[in-house]
Design a protein around this motif. Structure first.
Motif, PDB file in Angstrom:
ATOM      1  N   TYR A  91       0.819  -1.217   0.000  1.00 42.63           N
ATOM      2  CA  TYR A  91       0.000   0.000   0.000  1.00 42.63           C
ATOM      3  C   TYR A  91       0.855   1.270   0.000  1.00 42.63           C
ATOM      4  O   TYR A  91       0.410   2.328  -0.438  1.00 42.63           O
ATOM      5  CB  TYR A  91      -0.917  -0.011   1.228  1.00 42.63           C
ATOM      6  CG  TYR A  91      -2.075   0.949   1.149  1.00 42.63           C
ATOM      7  CD1 TYR A  91      -3.203   0.643   0.391  1.00 42.63           C
ATOM      8  CD2 TYR A  91      -2.055   2.164   1.825  1.00 42.63           C
ATOM      9  CE1 TYR A  91      -4.276   1.520   0.316  1.00 42.63           C
ATOM     10  CE2 TYR A  91      -3.120   3.051   1.758  1.00 42.63           C
ATOM     11  CZ  TYR A  91      -4.221   2.721   1.001  1.00 42.63           C
ATOM     12  OH  TYR A  91      -5.282   3.589   0.924  1.00 42.63           O
ATOM     13  N   TRP A 140      -0.428   7.768  -4.147  1.00 41.69           N
ATOM     14  CA  TRP A 140      -1.814   7.549  -4.572  1.00 41.69           C
ATOM     15  C   TRP A 140      -2.386   8.871  -5.057  1.00 41.69           C
ATOM     16  O   TRP A 140      -2.086   9.930  -4.503  1.00 41.69           O
ATOM     17  CB  TRP A 140      -2.650   7.038  -3.405  1.00 41.69           C
ATOM     18  CG  TRP A 140      -2.319   5.645  -2.971  1.00 41.69           C
ATOM     19  CD1 TRP A 140      -1.321   5.279  -2.096  1.00 41.69           C
ATOM     20  CD2 TRP A 140      -2.956   4.446  -3.371  1.00 41.69           C
ATOM     21  NE1 TRP A 140      -1.332   3.919  -1.948  1.00 41.69           N
ATOM     22  CE2 TRP A 140      -2.320   3.379  -2.706  1.00 41.69           C
ATOM     23  CE3 TRP A 140      -4.019   4.163  -4.229  1.00 41.69           C
ATOM     24  CZ2 TRP A 140      -2.707   2.055  -2.873  1.00 41.69           C
ATOM     25  CZ3 TRP A 140      -4.409   2.845  -4.393  1.00 41.69           C
ATOM     26  CH2 TRP A 140      -3.758   1.806  -3.717  1.00 41.69           C
ATOM     27  N   TYR A 141      -3.245   8.798  -6.075  1.00 42.71           N
ATOM     28  CA  TYR A 141      -3.954   9.964  -6.590  1.00 42.71           C
ATOM     29  C   TYR A 141      -5.389   9.933  -6.081  1.00 42.71           C
ATOM     30  O   TYR A 141      -6.027   8.883  -6.094  1.00 42.71           O
ATOM     31  CB  TYR A 141      -3.975   9.951  -8.125  1.00 42.71           C
ATOM     32  CG  TYR A 141      -2.618  10.100  -8.746  1.00 42.71           C
ATOM     33  CD1 TYR A 141      -2.142  11.356  -9.115  1.00 42.71           C
ATOM     34  CD2 TYR A 141      -1.808   8.994  -8.959  1.00 42.71           C
ATOM     35  CE1 TYR A 141      -0.889  11.496  -9.683  1.00 42.71           C
ATOM     36  CE2 TYR A 141      -0.552   9.131  -9.522  1.00 42.71           C
ATOM     37  CZ  TYR A 141      -0.094  10.379  -9.882  1.00 42.71           C
ATOM     38  OH  TYR A 141       1.151  10.515 -10.427  1.00 42.71           O
ATOM     39  N   GLU A 142      -5.882  11.094  -5.664  1.00 44.59           N
ATOM     40  CA  GLU A 142      -7.275  11.200  -5.258  1.00 44.59           C
ATOM     41  C   GLU A 142      -8.115  11.381  -6.518  1.00 44.59           C
ATOM     42  O   GLU A 142      -7.951  12.350  -7.246  1.00 44.59           O
ATOM     43  CB  GLU A 142      -7.437  12.384  -4.309  1.00 44.59           C
ATOM     44  CG  GLU A 142      -8.803  12.463  -3.682  1.00 44.59           C
ATOM     45  CD  GLU A 142      -8.876  13.606  -2.699  1.00 44.59           C
ATOM     46  OE1 GLU A 142      -8.489  13.421  -1.541  1.00 44.59           O
ATOM     47  OE2 GLU A 142      -9.326  14.689  -3.123  1.00 44.59           O
ATOM     48  N   THR A 144      -2.820  14.395  -4.065  1.00 42.49           N
ATOM     49  CA  THR A 144      -2.128  13.114  -3.943  1.00 42.49           C
ATOM     50  C   THR A 144      -1.878  12.816  -2.469  1.00 42.49           C
ATOM     51  O   THR A 144      -1.878  13.721  -1.626  1.00 42.49           O
ATOM     52  CB  THR A 144      -0.774  13.109  -4.679  1.00 42.49           C
ATOM     53  OG1 THR A 144       0.059  14.135  -4.143  1.00 42.49           O
ATOM     54  CG2 THR A 144      -0.962  13.289  -6.182  1.00 42.49           C
ATOM     55  N   TYR A 163      -3.234  -3.798  -5.951  1.00 38.14           N
ATOM     56  CA  TYR A 163      -3.180  -2.584  -5.138  1.00 38.14           C
ATOM     57  C   TYR A 163      -3.164  -1.330  -6.025  1.00 38.14           C
ATOM     58  O   TYR A 163      -2.360  -0.426  -5.842  1.00 38.14           O
ATOM     59  CB  TYR A 163      -1.974  -2.605  -4.196  1.00 38.14           C
ATOM     60  CG  TYR A 163      -2.226  -3.399  -2.923  1.00 38.14           C
ATOM     61  CD1 TYR A 163      -2.476  -4.767  -2.990  1.00 38.14           C
ATOM     62  CD2 TYR A 163      -2.234  -2.793  -1.679  1.00 38.14           C
ATOM     63  CE1 TYR A 163      -2.721  -5.502  -1.842  1.00 38.14           C
ATOM     64  CE2 TYR A 163      -2.483  -3.516  -0.526  1.00 38.14           C
ATOM     65  CZ  TYR A 163      -2.730  -4.868  -0.610  1.00 38.14           C
ATOM     66  OH  TYR A 163      -2.987  -5.598   0.524  1.00 38.14           O
ATOM     67  N   GLN A 164      -4.122  -1.273  -6.964  1.00 40.80           N
ATOM     68  CA  GLN A 164      -4.210  -0.148  -7.888  1.00 40.80           C
ATOM     69  C   GLN A 164      -5.303   0.853  -7.518  1.00 40.80           C
ATOM     70  O   GLN A 164      -5.277   1.984  -7.994  1.00 40.80           O
ATOM     71  CB  GLN A 164      -4.431  -0.648  -9.321  1.00 40.80           C
ATOM     72  CG  GLN A 164      -3.230  -1.359  -9.889  1.00 40.80           C
ATOM     73  CD  GLN A 164      -2.025  -0.446  -9.961  1.00 40.80           C
ATOM     74  OE1 GLN A 164      -2.045   0.579 -10.635  1.00 40.80           O
ATOM     75  NE2 GLN A 164      -0.958  -0.800  -9.260  1.00 40.80           N
ATOM     76  N   TYR A 165      -6.275   0.474  -6.686  1.00 39.83           N
ATOM     77  CA  TYR A 165      -7.289   1.412  -6.223  1.00 39.83           C
ATOM     78  C   TYR A 165      -7.757   1.007  -4.837  1.00 39.83           C
ATOM     79  O   TYR A 165      -7.631  -0.158  -4.433  1.00 39.83           O
ATOM     80  CB  TYR A 165      -8.478   1.517  -7.189  1.00 39.83           C
ATOM     81  CG  TYR A 165      -9.267   0.249  -7.357  1.00 39.83           C
ATOM     82  CD1 TYR A 165     -10.260  -0.104  -6.434  1.00 39.83           C
ATOM     83  CD2 TYR A 165      -9.040  -0.606  -8.431  1.00 39.83           C
ATOM     84  CE1 TYR A 165     -10.991  -1.278  -6.585  1.00 39.83           C
ATOM     85  CE2 TYR A 165      -9.767  -1.770  -8.581  1.00 39.83           C
ATOM     86  CZ  TYR A 165     -10.731  -2.103  -7.650  1.00 39.83           C
ATOM     87  OH  TYR A 165     -11.447  -3.267  -7.791  1.00 39.83           O
ATOM     88  N   LEU A 175      -9.053   6.400  -4.116  1.00 35.60           N
ATOM     89  CA  LEU A 175      -7.647   6.608  -4.418  1.00 35.60           C
ATOM     90  C   LEU A 175      -7.201   5.616  -5.473  1.00 35.60           C
ATOM     91  O   LEU A 175      -7.696   4.487  -5.515  1.00 35.60           O
ATOM     92  CB  LEU A 175      -6.783   6.430  -3.169  1.00 35.60           C
ATOM     93  CG  LEU A 175      -7.082   7.330  -1.977  1.00 35.60           C
ATOM     94  CD1 LEU A 175      -6.081   7.047  -0.844  1.00 35.60           C
ATOM     95  CD2 LEU A 175      -7.054   8.791  -2.355  1.00 35.60           C
ATOM     96  N   SER A 176      -6.255   6.057  -6.296  1.00 28.83           N
ATOM     97  CA  SER A 176      -5.735   5.205  -7.364  1.00 28.83           C
ATOM     98  C   SER A 176      -4.236   5.440  -7.519  1.00 28.83           C
ATOM     99  O   SER A 176      -3.730   6.515  -7.206  1.00 28.83           O
ATOM    100  CB  SER A 176      -6.445   5.550  -8.680  1.00 28.83           C
ATOM    101  OG  SER A 176      -5.845   4.887  -9.768  1.00 28.83           O
ATOM    102  N   ARG A 177      -3.551   4.433  -8.022  1.00 28.36           N
ATOM    103  CA  ARG A 177      -2.116   4.576  -8.299  1.00 28.36           C
ATOM    104  C   ARG A 177      -1.863   5.423  -9.543  1.00 28.36           C
ATOM    105  O   ARG A 177      -0.744   5.861  -9.767  1.00 28.36           O
ATOM    106  CB  ARG A 177      -1.483   3.199  -8.517  1.00 28.36           C
ATOM    107  CG  ARG A 177      -1.463   2.341  -7.299  1.00 28.36           C
ATOM    108  CD  ARG A 177      -0.502   2.883  -6.285  1.00 28.36           C
ATOM    109  NE  ARG A 177      -0.345   1.920  -5.206  1.00 28.36           N
ATOM    110  CZ  ARG A 177       0.453   2.065  -4.196  1.00 28.36           C
ATOM    111  NH1 ARG A 177       1.179   3.153  -4.076  1.00 28.36           N
ATOM    112  NH2 ARG A 177       0.534   1.141  -3.270  1.00 28.36           N
TER     113      ARG A 177
END
Length: 173
Positions: free
Chosen positions: A34, A38-40, A56, A121-123, A137-139
């Motif tokens: 984790y 991460w991007y919001e 972020t 673990y991409q979102y 959140l996303s990668r």
């Protein structure tokens, strides 16, 4: 008077570490996967992120086992970048996606991961102490339409007001 203030403070803090009754933290959580940026992608609006784009979150492991948190966003109304630094700790087991995060000394708020792409673990779908706090959140700065659809459907099912969800602008556009 001090005793009354202390009790009030404890009650206030305890209220910030709950979660909506419909939300359960994910199990089989792996902090090492984790960590990182991460991007919001979407959120329910609140005062501490109002008018922010390009938000972020960066999570890194501290030497004491806590998680360093750096939230950053562009405040478009003032044309400036804002940053908040804090730390997070697990509330219970480290294999459960339930942490408490603090940006202001001893005051902690809930950070509940209630859905997660366990495979890559991409979102992640995040809740706070009640149904007024919600994030996707996303990668990556964008997500596939099916991820957004899943987020909105699950959030609505869990009692969040999805009509008020804000789609966060990423990039300079």
């Amino acid at each position: 008077m001090r005793a009354v203030l202390a009790i009030f403070g404890l009650l206030l803090l305890a209220g910030c570490l709950g979660m909506p009754a419909t939300v359960q933290p994910v199990g089989n959580f792996q902090l090492d996967r984790y960590l990182g940026k991460w991007y919001e992608i979407a959120r329910l609006d609140h005062s501490f992120e109002r008018n922010m784009d390009q938000v972020t979150a960066q999570y890194d492991l501290n030497s004491d086992g806590t998680v360093a948190v750096i939230n950053r966003g562009f405040l478009r109304t003032e044309g400036i970048w804002k940053e908040a630094r804090g730390k997070a700790k697990f509330v219970g087991s480290p294999s459960e996606g339930y942490l408490k995060v603090s940006f202001f000394g001893p005051f902690y708020g809930s950070y509940v991961i209630f859905a997660l792409d366990h495979e890559a673990y991409q979102y992640a779908f995040i809740s706070g102490p009640n149904a007024e706090y919600l994030w996707l959140l996303s990668r990556t700065p964008t997500v596939r339409p099916e991820v957004m659809r899943k987020f909105l459907e699950l959030a609505k099912e869990k009692g969040f007001d999805t009509e008020k969800v804000i789609h966060v602008r990423q990039g300079s556009g």
